[in-house]
Scaffold this motif. Sequence first.
Motif, PDB file in Angstrom:
ATOM      1  N   PHE A 109      50.286  47.920  40.191  1.00 52.38           N
ATOM      2  CA  PHE A 109      49.671  47.368  41.397  1.00 52.38           C
ATOM      3  C   PHE A 109      50.160  45.939  41.649  1.00 52.38           C
ATOM      4  O   PHE A 109      50.420  45.549  42.784  1.00 52.38           O
ATOM      5  CB  PHE A 109      48.149  47.382  41.246  1.00 52.38           C
ATOM      6  N   VAL A 114      52.157  44.215  48.653  1.00 53.65           N
ATOM      7  CA  VAL A 114      51.259  44.649  49.714  1.00 53.65           C
ATOM      8  C   VAL A 114      50.961  43.457  50.604  1.00 53.65           C
ATOM      9  O   VAL A 114      50.922  42.318  50.149  1.00 53.65           O
ATOM     10  CB  VAL A 114      49.943  45.218  49.135  1.00 53.65           C
ATOM     11  N   SER A 115      50.742  43.753  51.856  1.00 51.38           N
ATOM     12  CA  SER A 115      50.472  42.679  52.808  1.00 51.38           C
ATOM     13  C   SER A 115      49.007  42.269  52.734  1.00 51.38           C
ATOM     14  O   SER A 115      48.115  43.120  52.705  1.00 51.38           O
ATOM     15  CB  SER A 115      50.802  43.177  54.217  1.00 51.38           C
ATOM     16  N   ALA A 120      40.323  41.288  55.029  1.00 52.99           N
ATOM     17  CA  ALA A 120      39.869  42.478  54.304  1.00 52.99           C
ATOM     18  C   ALA A 120      40.905  42.889  53.262  1.00 52.99           C
ATOM     19  O   ALA A 120      40.569  43.254  52.137  1.00 52.99           O
ATOM     20  CB  ALA A 120      39.615  43.619  55.284  1.00 52.99           C
ATOM     21  N   ASP A 121      42.181  42.802  53.640  1.00 53.45           N
ATOM     22  CA  ASP A 121      43.247  43.185  52.711  1.00 53.45           C
ATOM     23  C   ASP A 121      43.264  42.265  51.502  1.00 53.45           C
ATOM     24  O   ASP A 121      43.400  42.697  50.360  1.00 53.45           O
ATOM     25  CB  ASP A 121      44.601  43.119  53.424  1.00 53.45           C
ATOM     26  N   ALA A 124      40.378  43.049  49.237  1.00 58.31           N
ATOM     27  CA  ALA A 124      40.560  44.321  48.533  1.00 58.31           C
ATOM     28  C   ALA A 124      41.595  44.160  47.412  1.00 58.31           C
ATOM     29  O   ALA A 124      41.362  44.564  46.273  1.00 58.31           O
ATOM     30  CB  ALA A 124      41.006  45.395  49.508  1.00 58.31           C
ATOM     31  N   ALA A 125      42.724  43.522  47.733  1.00 64.56           N
ATOM     32  CA  ALA A 125      43.813  43.436  46.751  1.00 64.56           C
ATOM     33  C   ALA A 125      43.427  42.564  45.567  1.00 64.56           C
ATOM     34  O   ALA A 125      43.580  42.961  44.403  1.00 64.56           O
ATOM     35  CB  ALA A 125      45.063  42.873  47.430  1.00 64.56           C
ATOM     36  N   GLU A 128      40.633  44.030  43.516  1.00 59.71           N
ATOM     37  CA  GLU A 128      41.100  45.145  42.695  1.00 59.71           C
ATOM     38  C   GLU A 128      41.739  44.628  41.410  1.00 59.71           C
ATOM     39  O   GLU A 128      41.515  45.164  40.328  1.00 59.71           O
ATOM     40  CB  GLU A 128      42.110  45.981  43.497  1.00 59.71           C
ATOM     41  N   THR A 519      15.366  74.115  -8.313  1.00 55.10           N
ATOM     42  CA  THR A 519      15.503  73.642  -6.927  1.00 55.10           C
ATOM     43  C   THR A 519      16.279  72.328  -6.906  1.00 55.10           C
ATOM     44  O   THR A 519      16.315  71.615  -7.898  1.00 55.10           O
ATOM     45  CB  THR A 519      14.117  73.418  -6.297  1.00 55.10           C
ATOM     46  N   PRO A 520      16.889  72.023  -5.767  1.00 51.58           N
ATOM     47  CA  PRO A 520      17.708  70.793  -5.702  1.00 51.58           C
ATOM     48  C   PRO A 520      16.838  69.550  -5.920  1.00 51.58           C
ATOM     49  O   PRO A 520      15.665  69.542  -5.551  1.00 51.58           O
ATOM     50  CB  PRO A 520      18.275  70.809  -4.289  1.00 51.58           C
TER      51      PRO A 520
ATOM     52  N   MET B   1      52.600  48.918  53.548  1.00 47.69           N
ATOM     53  CA  MET B   1      51.279  49.548  53.458  1.00 47.69           C
ATOM     54  C   MET B   1      50.206  48.471  53.453  1.00 47.69           C
ATOM     55  O   MET B   1      50.352  47.435  52.818  1.00 47.69           O
ATOM     56  CB  MET B   1      51.195  50.373  52.172  1.00 47.69           C
ATOM     57  N   ARG B   2      49.136  48.752  54.163  1.00 46.90           N
ATOM     58  CA  ARG B   2      48.017  47.816  54.157  1.00 46.90           C
ATOM     59  C   ARG B   2      47.382  47.797  52.779  1.00 46.90           C
ATOM     60  O   ARG B   2      47.208  48.814  52.115  1.00 46.90           O
ATOM     61  CB  ARG B   2      46.956  48.266  55.189  1.00 46.90           C
ATOM     62  N   ALA B   3      46.993  46.595  52.326  1.00 46.26           N
ATOM     63  CA  ALA B   3      46.515  46.454  50.957  1.00 46.26           C
ATOM     64  C   ALA B   3      45.247  47.259  50.689  1.00 46.26           C
ATOM     65  O   ALA B   3      45.106  47.880  49.653  1.00 46.26           O
ATOM     66  CB  ALA B   3      46.264  44.983  50.658  1.00 46.26           C
ATOM     67  N   TRP B   4      44.331  47.247  51.678  1.00 39.65           N
ATOM     68  CA  TRP B   4      43.076  47.930  51.370  1.00 39.65           C
ATOM     69  C   TRP B   4      43.271  49.415  51.192  1.00 39.65           C
ATOM     70  O   TRP B   4      42.559  50.064  50.434  1.00 39.65           O
ATOM     71  CB  TRP B   4      42.003  47.606  52.408  1.00 39.65           C
ATOM     72  N   VAL B   7      44.513  49.889  47.656  1.00 41.81           N
ATOM     73  CA  VAL B   7      43.379  49.741  46.739  1.00 41.81           C
ATOM     74  C   VAL B   7      42.527  50.992  46.741  1.00 41.81           C
ATOM     75  O   VAL B   7      42.127  51.502  45.695  1.00 41.81           O
ATOM     76  CB  VAL B   7      42.553  48.499  47.149  1.00 41.81           C
ATOM     77  N   ILE B  10      44.193  53.690  44.767  1.00 39.79           N
ATOM     78  CA  ILE B  10      44.108  53.485  43.318  1.00 39.79           C
ATOM     79  C   ILE B  10      42.702  53.785  42.816  1.00 39.79           C
ATOM     80  O   ILE B  10      42.511  54.472  41.803  1.00 39.79           O
ATOM     81  CB  ILE B  10      44.490  52.033  42.962  1.00 39.79           C
ATOM     82  N   ASP B  11      41.701  53.278  43.548  1.00 36.76           N
ATOM     83  CA  ASP B  11      40.335  53.515  43.111  1.00 36.76           C
ATOM     84  C   ASP B  11      40.003  54.995  43.115  1.00 36.76           C
ATOM     85  O   ASP B  11      39.352  55.510  42.186  1.00 36.76           O
ATOM     86  CB  ASP B  11      39.358  52.741  44.002  1.00 36.76           C
ATOM     87  N   LEU B  14      41.514  56.496  40.161  1.00 31.04           N
ATOM     88  CA  LEU B  14      40.736  56.157  38.965  1.00 31.04           C
ATOM     89  C   LEU B  14      39.502  57.051  38.856  1.00 31.04           C
ATOM     90  O   LEU B  14      39.193  57.579  37.790  1.00 31.04           O
ATOM     91  CB  LEU B  14      40.290  54.695  39.031  1.00 31.04           C
ATOM     92  N   GLY B  72      14.526  76.395  -3.315  1.00 32.41           N
ATOM     93  CA  GLY B  72      15.546  75.522  -2.734  1.00 32.41           C
ATOM     94  C   GLY B  72      15.745  75.846  -1.257  1.00 32.41           C
ATOM     95  O   GLY B  72      15.002  76.639  -0.675  1.00 32.41           O
ATOM     96  N   ASP B  73      16.767  75.238  -0.672  1.00 34.86           N
ATOM     97  CA  ASP B  73      17.090  75.421   0.732  1.00 34.86           C
ATOM     98  C   ASP B  73      17.339  76.893   1.061  1.00 34.86           C
ATOM     99  O   ASP B  73      18.045  77.575   0.322  1.00 34.86           O
ATOM    100  CB  ASP B  73      18.363  74.609   1.012  1.00 34.86           C
ATOM    101  N   ALA B  80      13.906  73.265   1.480  1.00 35.98           N
ATOM    102  CA  ALA B  80      13.239  73.438   0.187  1.00 35.98           C
ATOM    103  C   ALA B  80      11.758  73.098   0.321  1.00 35.98           C
ATOM    104  O   ALA B  80      11.393  72.113   0.951  1.00 35.98           O
ATOM    105  CB  ALA B  80      13.897  72.525  -0.840  1.00 35.98           C
TER     106      ALA B  80
END
Lengths: 658, 122
Positions: A109, A114-115, A120-121, A124-125, A128, A519-520, B1-4, B7, B10-11, B14, B72-73, B80
Amino acid sequence: MYALGLAARWLHLASSVLLVGAAAMIVMAGRSDRATAQRWERRVLASAWIWALAALASGVVIVGTQTALFEGRAAAAFEPRAIGQMLLETQAGRVWLVRAGILTILAVFLSLHVSVERRADWRAARGEVAMLAVAALLPLAASGHAAAVEPDTARAIASDGLHVLAAGIWVGGLVPLARLLRAAATEEGADARPYAVLAARRFSRTALAMIVLLAATGAGLAIFHVGSVAGLVGTSYGRLLLGKLALLALALAIAALNRSVLLARLGGDGPTVGRPAMRRLSGFVLVEAALALAILVIVAAMNVTPPARHEPPVWPFTFRLSFAALEGRAEEATRALIGSQIGIVGLVALIAGLAMRAWRLPLAAVALASLGAGAGLALPPLAIDAYPTTYLRPSVPYQAGAIVAGAALYQANCAGCHGPRGAGDGPEGRGLPRAPADLRAPHTAQHTAGDLFWWISHGIPGSGMPGFASRLGEEQCWELINYLRALSAGYAARNMGPTVERDRRWLVAPDFTFAVGPTPPRALKDFRGRTVLVVLYALPGSRARMSQLAGREGTLAMLGVEVIAVPIDADPDAIRRLGPDPRVLFPVVTQGAETIVAAYRLFAVAPHVELLVDRQGYVRAITRGSGDAADLDALVARVQQLNAEKIAAEAAPEEHVH
Amino acid sequence: MRAWKAVLLIDLALIVGVGWGYAFWGLREGRLERELSEARAAAASGIERRWVVEGVVRAIFPELGVIVLTHGDIPGYMPAMTMGFRVASPKIQEAVSVGDAVRFTLQGVLPNVAVTTIEKIK
């Protein structure tokens, strides 16, 4: 091999911690549009990628050394079969597999471009990265010593997890912080200066919380792994911990300086104001980081050292402090009391000095003086002679068998001077520089089993007591000490009668094993939680009493009483001799009786003896008689009295001499 | 690719990984559980079972057809202890007396078991 393993562990620990700190520092500092700040962020992320790879590589080395350790040969570190076994079939291996997976994902990762133009990006990045770094660090707790703590395994692992996490955020954050401050302190980094100040303040606040968390979880872990002063100063694990604490104190002193003096001077974001302070702070933060990384060397060593709790401590001083020293010495007790009061005045002055700035110097002087005076007055009366073995734990448990073996050793080696019954009146003892000790005296509070072990092994100089280390092995020494414990306990037990004294538990019933027929074997300890009536009987005298007990066995069973009948003559045919009528259904010992009788005779000698052992394993009442039928309701009443007692928190009595 | 998006991917991966691992262990656990309950059911069903145990005769009740043994047992039945057992025939009791160390056979469909043979040892 050891050095390689240690180095790999340190590198692994350091890189995992730095990884968490880098990610956390970026999240703490927040997003910035300043060029210097963005450059700093990129560099920190680049180094995070390197640390992730370093953690993976050092992890591989650790797995190799660990495999070699498990298999007992170095070559196994390169055998796929052995490594696979270690990874899949041990907890440490599985934990490592999980962590390696997370680290790999994190490294991939981090290498992606990544941009993060939008908010928000960015969140998130960076979030993470922080989450993955923490997820890779936390399971470390489940593969170390904490996972072996019994019985509080989950709590130990949780404490350890929080401990490494807090260390990660504090220690790991220092390096990126220093870099940010240095970058911002330069001429061209002026644009990021407010950002750096803000980041430093945020980090400082967070780090303070993390240090509190470190202290709290560290204290808990110290109790789990060390547990005693003797363990702290007397084992290699404890001494490593002391070294760690010393380095930590140094690091914290620098941290305090950074926080209280240098951080305050950062104010002002003009081109010159605060810049030298920023550069200086950067340097001091780096020193703090270097100290923290040095602490990790000790941590790595602690990881491969058995915890103090599982090691025999070697007491390094010639004395120890104990309140037991004051017993029966009123004058000394007064002195200790006065000293402690002066010491408390000193503590109050210390706290007041911290609170009141204006009076700090005089108050600190008062505090130092009265603390010193208090300690000087109160501590010397508490001192008791101590030896390297003082806190050694007996390797032989307090059992009838050990007592009997010890008794034989006593008669062969000690009775000459200390007397056949331990009264210190042996014929060979006359004319010695110091009269032989009366071993029946209740002086156990002032002497540990380890003290006795030292005296028996090495003698007492100038007293005539020789050392027996050349004649007695370690195990024999402990057997002898078990006998001495039973001897002095038995001497004290001569005053114990048939009535139960409420909540007075002091006479531990030595454990024993016995068997009924083929017995034991079972042990007295197995009956913990139930009341046990140990009956030492002899036929024909005891027949009436045995019939009585047999007839009311149902009542006794309902009250939770187990009867164990031990024939004093140790007849293997005891059951037959008791005859078919009345029916005796409680255990009648046919194997092991001889040992039980020999040990328990130290507590009571009579033709018929009944010892009432409570649910926690203490003898609470002793009836000495001739075996005639007696009032059984009195026994029932005593048992009911025992059953009404609350079971104390420390449920089991010490299995060992203490 | 947009980061979110990355993420999120990947999540998700996982979560799938953790879920798969959990399912793997859970399935294994479930299989073991099932095998155990099957074994228990087999023990409880009408199959006749037989144990040879050692013990000591503590009492004999000829009129009840019961012999009390400290034993015994008894694996899969009881640990026992000292308790009474039915005897398959009165002759069995006559062969031993109180205090004898014995080896005995316990036979029957649980919980209806009885002592079918008994012999002194030593």
